[in-house]
Write an enzyme that holds these catalytic residues in place. Structure first.
Site, PDB file in Angstrom:
ATOM      1  N   ASN A 242      -7.911   5.987  -4.970  1.00  0.00           N
ATOM      2  CA  ASN A 242      -7.995   7.422  -4.680  1.00  0.00           C
ATOM      3  C   ASN A 242      -9.191   7.750  -3.792  1.00  0.00           C
ATOM      4  OD1 ASN A 242      -9.595   6.680  -7.026  1.00  0.00           O
ATOM      5  ND2 ASN A 242     -10.089   8.842  -7.210  1.00  0.00           N
TER       6      ASN A 242
ATOM      7  N   CYS B 263      -6.358 -21.846 -11.576  1.00  0.00           N
ATOM      8  CA  CYS B 263      -5.142 -22.336 -12.254  1.00  0.00           C
ATOM      9  C   CYS B 263      -5.251 -23.812 -12.618  1.00  0.00           C
ATOM     10  CB  CYS B 263      -3.921 -22.108 -11.368  1.00  0.00           C
ATOM     11  SG  CYS B 263      -3.759 -20.392 -10.872  1.00  0.00           S
TER      12      CYS B 263
ATOM     13  N   ALA C 168      -8.150  -2.092  -3.470  1.00  0.00           N
ATOM     14  CA  ALA C 168      -8.310  -3.049  -4.580  1.00  0.00           C
ATOM     15  C   ALA C 168      -7.077  -3.933  -4.687  1.00  0.00           C
ATOM     16  CB  ALA C 168      -8.553  -2.309  -5.899  1.00  0.00           C
TER      17      ALA C 168
END
Ligand SMILES: Cc1cc2nc3c(=O)[nH]c(=O)nc-3n(C[C@H](O)[C@H](O)[C@H](O)COP(=O)(O)OP(=O)(O)OC[C@H]3O[C@@H](n4cnc5c(N)ncnc54)[C@H](O)[C@@H]3O)c2cc1C
Length: 286
Positions: free
Chosen positions: A271, A42, A277
């Site tokens: 899955n 940033c 994640a």
């Protein structure tokens, strides 16, 4: 327990340090394909403007310090090429070798890469850049040395585009900001965006909306607009959006969702068993 993390910047390093605080004896390995981990993404535009004066201030941590403070095994310049969810191992490549590393739990935080539209003349252009990481910043800073009294163009008036337009203007460069949508910061309502556009103009930035840049000529020095008009540009920043880095997950059979983001449940689990994640690469219910 052995935890392997792909991506050593925002999401990956947050996960690694948080896990260490909760699990003292766990082996934690963090891979990143780039040369720097845990840097201040940033802050990148603010080094361009000079508000963050030193490049070194952007480098928040090093693998050595992360090892000393958190007992993390951080491996930069190491790309994870493949995941084998059945054997529970990843294949990684460094400059010198390719090897496999097993895991009990795998966390993916590969982020999102800048979207680069297929524009005529882009491959030949030598002054067009995207901004995601320190190597991108280094290229922009090098080009800026030839641009101090010149003309810069920012294509795309989203968050990063606006920050770059502001930063370049603060350096005294003439900036033209191009946005294809009818107004800057397209996710905002037009009435709100009008205030931002007025502020940009007041600060000397030329704003072109409702029109896209189409072609790069003369190695990027000339930009041809949709209406045929031409703009000169010493430095062009392409900031027209991002797309999830999903290849690794996709190839392993991880289910994807909206716009190719890695689909996770409320526990950030994919899955596939033991694969989680986080970050810019995922789609999560909000
Ligand atoms: C210029 C700029 C300004 C920003 N400003 C703000 C702001 O003001 N506020 C805000 O909230 N957000 C801001 N963001 C967005 C913020 O940086 C992201 O949301 C955040 O970094 C996402 O974290 P992440 O871990 O998902 O991805 P990243 O931080 O991008 O990290 C992903 C890492 O994974 C690595 N990687 C990818 N694939 C592999 C692989 N196969 N093997 C090994 N490594 C891999 C990449 O090299 C990368 O270093 C900004 C981003 C940029 C670029």
């Amino acid at each position: 327990m052995k935890i392997v993390i792909v991506g050593g910047v925002t999401g990956g390093m947050s996960a690694a340090t948080r896990l260490r605080r909760q699990m003292e004896d766990t082996e934690i390995i963090v891979f990143d394909k780039g040369p720097y981990v845990s840097f201040a993404n940033c802050g990148l535009p603010f080094h361009v403007s000079g508000e963050i004066e030193k490049r070194s201030s952007l480098l928040v941590q090093t693998p050595e310090r992360l090892k000393a403070r958190f007992e993390l095994d951080v491996r930069p310049e190491t790309e994870v090429l493949a995941i084998d969810p059945d054997l529970k191992e990843v294949t990684v490549r460094t400059k010198c070798e390719t090897y496999t590393e097993s895991y009990d739990k795998l966390i993916l935080s590969p982020g999102a890469k800048p979207f680069v539209p297929p524009m005529e003349g882009l491959n030949e252009a030598t002054n067009v850049f995207t901004l995601r990481n320190i190597p991108d910043l280094d290229k922009i800073m090098a080009q800026l040395k030839h641009t101090t009294s010149g003309q810069a163009t920012v294509i795309g008036a989203g968050f990063i585009g606006l920050e770059m337009a502001e930063s370049l203007a603060k350096k005294g460069i003439n900036v033209t900001l191009i946005e294809k949508a009818p107004h800057v910061l397209p996710p905002l309502d037009e009435e709100m965006a009008a205030f931002i556009e007025a502020e940009l103009v007041q600060n000397g930035i030329k704003v072109i909306t409702g029109q896209s840049a189409q072609v790069f000529k003369d190695n990027g020095k000339i930009l041809v607009m949709e209406d045929g008009s031409e703009l000169e540009s010493d430095l062009t920043i392409l900031s027209v959006g991002v797309q999830p880095e999903n290849n690794l997950a996709k190839d392993a059979g991880v289910e994807l969702g909206l716009r190719g983001g890695i689909l996770v449940d409320e526990n950030y689990q994919t899955n596939l068993a033991d694969i989680y994640a986080v970050g810019d690469a995922i789609v999560v219910e909000n």
